[in-house]
Design a protein around this motif. Structure first.
Motif, PDB file in Angstrom:
ATOM      1  N   LEU A 197       0.844  -1.193   0.000  1.00 19.59           N
ATOM      2  CA  LEU A 197       0.000   0.000   0.000  1.00 19.59           C
ATOM      3  C   LEU A 197       0.881   1.244   0.000  1.00 19.59           C
ATOM      4  N   PRO A 198       0.391   2.354  -0.528  1.00 18.31           N
ATOM      5  CA  PRO A 198       1.168   3.591  -0.450  1.00 18.31           C
ATOM      6  C   PRO A 198       1.549   3.900   0.997  1.00 18.31           C
ATOM      7  N   ARG A 199       2.788   4.308   1.186  1.00 22.23           N
ATOM      8  CA  ARG A 199       3.357   4.701   2.485  1.00 22.23           C
ATOM      9  C   ARG A 199       3.813   3.527   3.346  1.00 22.23           C
ATOM     10  N   TRP A 200       3.433   2.303   3.034  1.00 15.93           N
ATOM     11  CA  TRP A 200       3.810   1.159   3.856  1.00 15.93           C
ATOM     12  C   TRP A 200       4.987   0.407   3.252  1.00 15.93           C
ATOM     13  N   ASP A 201       5.913  -0.005   4.126  1.00 15.34           N
ATOM     14  CA  ASP A 201       7.094  -0.773   3.696  1.00 15.34           C
ATOM     15  C   ASP A 201       7.328  -1.910   4.686  1.00 15.34           C
ATOM     16  N   ALA A 246       7.474  -0.179   8.333  1.00 16.71           N
ATOM     17  CA  ALA A 246       7.531   1.277   8.482  1.00 16.71           C
ATOM     18  C   ALA A 246       6.366   1.936   7.755  1.00 16.71           C
ATOM     19  N   TYR A 247       5.988   3.101   8.260  1.00 21.70           N
ATOM     20  CA  TYR A 247       4.942   3.922   7.647  1.00 21.70           C
ATOM     21  C   TYR A 247       5.510   5.299   7.343  1.00 21.70           C
ATOM     22  N   ALA A 248       5.314   5.777   6.125  1.00 25.03           N
ATOM     23  CA  ALA A 248       5.842   7.082   5.712  1.00 25.03           C
ATOM     24  C   ALA A 248       4.974   8.196   6.290  1.00 25.03           C
ATOM     25  N   VAL A 249       5.457   8.834   7.337  1.00 23.21           N
ATOM     26  CA  VAL A 249       4.737   9.928   7.983  1.00 23.21           C
ATOM     27  C   VAL A 249       4.673  11.129   7.060  1.00 23.21           C
ATOM     28  N   THR A 250       5.762  11.378   6.334  1.00 22.25           N
ATOM     29  CA  THR A 250       5.845  12.410   5.300  1.00 22.25           C
ATOM     30  C   THR A 250       6.475  11.761   4.070  1.00 22.25           C
ATOM     31  N   PRO A 251       6.543  12.456   2.936  1.00 18.22           N
ATOM     32  CA  PRO A 251       7.188  11.861   1.757  1.00 18.22           C
ATOM     33  C   PRO A 251       8.651  11.487   1.973  1.00 18.22           C
ATOM     34  N   THR A 252       9.308  12.044   2.995  1.00 14.44           N
ATOM     35  CA  THR A 252      10.732  11.769   3.197  1.00 14.44           C
ATOM     36  C   THR A 252      11.057  11.118   4.536  1.00 14.44           C
ATOM     37  N   VAL A 253      10.110  11.012   5.451  1.00 16.17           N
ATOM     38  CA  VAL A 253      10.373  10.464   6.788  1.00 16.17           C
ATOM     39  C   VAL A 253       9.419   9.308   7.069  1.00 16.17           C
ATOM     40  N   SER A 254      10.020   8.161   7.479  1.00 17.87           N
ATOM     41  CA  SER A 254       9.238   6.987   7.850  1.00 17.87           C
ATOM     42  C   SER A 254       9.581   6.580   9.278  1.00 17.87           C
ATOM     43  N   ALA A 255       8.589   6.032   9.967  1.00 13.69           N
ATOM     44  CA  ALA A 255       8.789   5.538  11.327  1.00 13.69           C
ATOM     45  C   ALA A 255       8.206   4.144  11.422  1.00 13.69           C
ATOM     46  N   GLY A 256       8.810   3.320  12.288  1.00 12.34           N
ATOM     47  CA  GLY A 256       8.290   1.972  12.405  1.00 12.34           C
ATOM     48  C   GLY A 256       8.996   1.146  13.451  1.00 12.34           C
ATOM     49  N   LEU A 257       8.861  -0.155  13.299  1.00 11.91           N
ATOM     50  CA  LEU A 257       9.405  -1.121  14.236  1.00 11.91           C
ATOM     51  C   LEU A 257      10.293  -2.092  13.463  1.00 11.91           C
ATOM     52  N   GLY A 286      12.792  -3.121  18.434  1.00 13.27           N
ATOM     53  CA  GLY A 286      12.742  -1.738  18.880  1.00 13.27           C
ATOM     54  C   GLY A 286      12.284  -0.794  17.780  1.00 13.27           C
ATOM     55  N   PRO A 287      12.089   0.489  18.110  1.00 12.55           N
ATOM     56  CA  PRO A 287      11.612   1.481  17.147  1.00 12.55           C
ATOM     57  C   PRO A 287      12.740   1.999  16.260  1.00 12.55           C
ATOM     58  N   GLY A 288      12.350   2.624  15.153  1.00 11.87           N
ATOM     59  CA  GLY A 288      13.347   3.186  14.255  1.00 11.87           C
ATOM     60  C   GLY A 288      12.765   4.277  13.378  1.00 11.87           C
ATOM     61  N   LEU A 289      13.666   5.061  12.775  1.00 15.73           N
ATOM     62  CA  LEU A 289      13.298   6.147  11.868  1.00 15.73           C
ATOM     63  C   LEU A 289      14.137   6.051  10.595  1.00 15.73           C
ATOM     64  N   PHE A 290      13.549   6.458   9.470  1.00 17.33           N
ATOM     65  CA  PHE A 290      14.272   6.550   8.209  1.00 17.33           C
ATOM     66  C   PHE A 290      13.988   7.913   7.585  1.00 17.33           C
ATOM     67  N   TRP A 291      15.049   8.619   7.197  1.00 18.10           N
ATOM     68  CA  TRP A 291      14.930   9.938   6.578  1.00 18.10           C
ATOM     69  C   TRP A 291      15.587   9.881   5.209  1.00 18.10           C
ATOM     70  N   ARG A 292      14.794  10.060   4.158  1.00 17.32           N
ATOM     71  CA  ARG A 292      15.338  10.133   2.810  1.00 17.32           C
ATOM     72  C   ARG A 292      15.794  11.573   2.573  1.00 17.32           C
ATOM     73  N   VAL A 293      17.052  11.833   2.849  1.00 17.60           N
ATOM     74  CA  VAL A 293      17.588  13.188   2.784  1.00 17.60           C
ATOM     75  C   VAL A 293      17.519  13.723   1.358  1.00 17.60           C
ATOM     76  N   SER A 294      17.831  12.864   0.384  1.00 16.82           N
ATOM     77  CA  SER A 294      17.789  13.210  -1.037  1.00 16.82           C
ATOM     78  C   SER A 294      17.662  11.901  -1.806  1.00 16.82           C
ATOM     79  N   PRO A 295      17.467  11.948  -3.136  1.00 21.32           N
ATOM     80  CA  PRO A 295      17.398  10.691  -3.888  1.00 21.32           C
ATOM     81  C   PRO A 295      18.653   9.837  -3.769  1.00 21.32           C
ATOM     82  N   ALA A 296      19.780  10.438  -3.423  1.00 24.92           N
ATOM     83  CA  ALA A 296      21.044   9.703  -3.333  1.00 24.92           C
ATOM     84  C   ALA A 296      21.530   9.507  -1.907  1.00 24.92           C
ATOM     85  N   ARG A 297      20.760   9.933  -0.911  1.00 25.09           N
ATOM     86  CA  ARG A 297      21.235   9.852   0.473  1.00 25.09           C
ATOM     87  C   ARG A 297      20.100   9.473   1.404  1.00 25.09           C
ATOM     88  N   GLY A 298      20.382   8.546   2.333  1.00 27.74           N
ATOM     89  CA  GLY A 298      19.403   8.141   3.321  1.00 27.74           C
ATOM     90  C   GLY A 298      20.039   8.008   4.689  1.00 27.74           C
TER      91      GLY A 298
END
Length: 327
Positions: A197-201, A246-257, A286-298
């Motif tokens: 689904l959109p936003r889910w990984d 993980a769930y994409a809270v914004t287009p560039t930030v995801s939070a999850g377990l 445990g919990p975690g965060l992912f930030w897609r800083v740019s198309p080439a950096r995470g």
């Protein structure tokens, strides 16, 4: 419990534990630097073809060492093991494809490990504090292009790899705690990400580990086994999985377990003889965060707490920061 009928490990060469207070027997441990929770969200993705660099900064804090029944090993009095690891990974994927969207690649991982152990008086003592290079991991990989829906949204992506852990790390057979393992290992894995689904990984990495023999077991005070000099040890075959949602809270930030579960499949061996009750087990979550800083950096931030620990040091805290940069 693992006595020299069993040992414990901290994801580096931690020696086997004696049933009684005194000098620890030689080590029978899984190789250092296994990827326990090192990868989490979007694990099946590898970025654009070409070169990439990944840096992992990981800190673990263990306050107890568990036996085969999952209880604190009474041979130790107030143990504490702090390990900081900087992992440098260099990867390349060819822009050319074969077999319907598969890209051939190669990866090299170079760790630097800092170990600091403290053990209370009146209990077993382990030696070997310091900072040094760990074992290099390298091998071929095949990264597949994503499967997309009619609108071009990625639905599924995967990678296959055949890593080899090379015994290049610092190793002293007269010390108990070593960044290097002093034996070869083969570590194939399958990593994948599913986006139903959109936003889910949902991501996972299934690992298998086959260990060769260590012909120079480590111990600060060598102890005979069944009346014989310990000439060799061999850690058992092992499997584990890293998993994440993980769930994409914004287009560039995801939070999850995210988490990991390791189970040793076969018993360890000393001088070619099987050690009953020597299999390791650990579950971390445990919990975690992912930030897609740019198309080439995470950027990833993960923390884990371990439970169901057997024949290992139990990490009270695992904290990791991971950076990926494509070129």
């Amino acid at each position: 419990m693992k006595t020299l009928l069993s040992c414990t490990t901290l994801a580096l060469a931690l020696p086997c534990l004696a049933q009684q207070i005194g000098a620890p027997p030689p080590s029978v441990a899984q190789p250092s630097g296994l990827n326990l929770g090192g990868t989490s969200f979007s694990d099946g993705m590898a970025g654009p073809p070409g070169w990439s660099y990944l840096a992992y900064l990981k800190y673990t804090e263990a306050r107890s060492i568990r036996d085969g029944s999952g209880q604190a090993n009474t041979a130790f009095n107030n143990p504490r093991l702090d390990v900081t690891t900087l992992i440098n990974q260099f990867s390349y994927y060819s822009p050319d494809t074969f077999a319907h969207g598969a890209h051939f690649g190669w990866s090299v991982i170079v760790p630097v490990v800092s170990i600091h152990g403290r053990f209370g008086s009146g209990g077993a003592q382990l030696t070997g504090n310091g900072t040094a290079l760990g074992d290099i991991t390298t091998g071929p990989q095949v990264q597949f292009d994503p499967v997309e829906d009619a609108n071009g949204r990625p639905l599924y992506v995967q990678r296959l790899a055949l890593d080899v852990i090379v015994p290049t790390g610092k190793y002293d057979a007269n010390q108990d705690l070593n960044p290097g393992s002093n034996f070869w290992s083969v570590n194939p894995y399958w990593a994948a990400s599913w986006m139903p689904l959109p936003r889910w990984d949902f991501s996972w990495r299934l690992n298998y580990l086959y260990n060769a023999r260590n012909d120079a077991p480590a111990s600060s005070s060598p102890t005979p086994y069944l009346g014989q000099t310990v000439r060799s040890t061999r850690a058992g075959q092992t499997a584990w999985v890293n998993f994440a949602a993980a769930y994409a809270v914004t287009p560039t930030v995801s939070a999850g377990l995210s988490g990991y579960y390791l189970q040793q499949l076969t018993d360890d061996k000393v001088n070619g003889q099987r050690l009953s009750g020597s299999r390791e087990r650990v579950l971390g979550i445990g919990p975690g965060l992912f930030w897609r800083v740019s198309p080439a950096r995470g950027l990833w931030l993960n923390t884990y707490r371990e439970m169901r620990v057997e024949n290992r040091a139990r990490n009270k805290l695992v904290l990791q920061l991971r950076l990926a940069q494509a070129f």
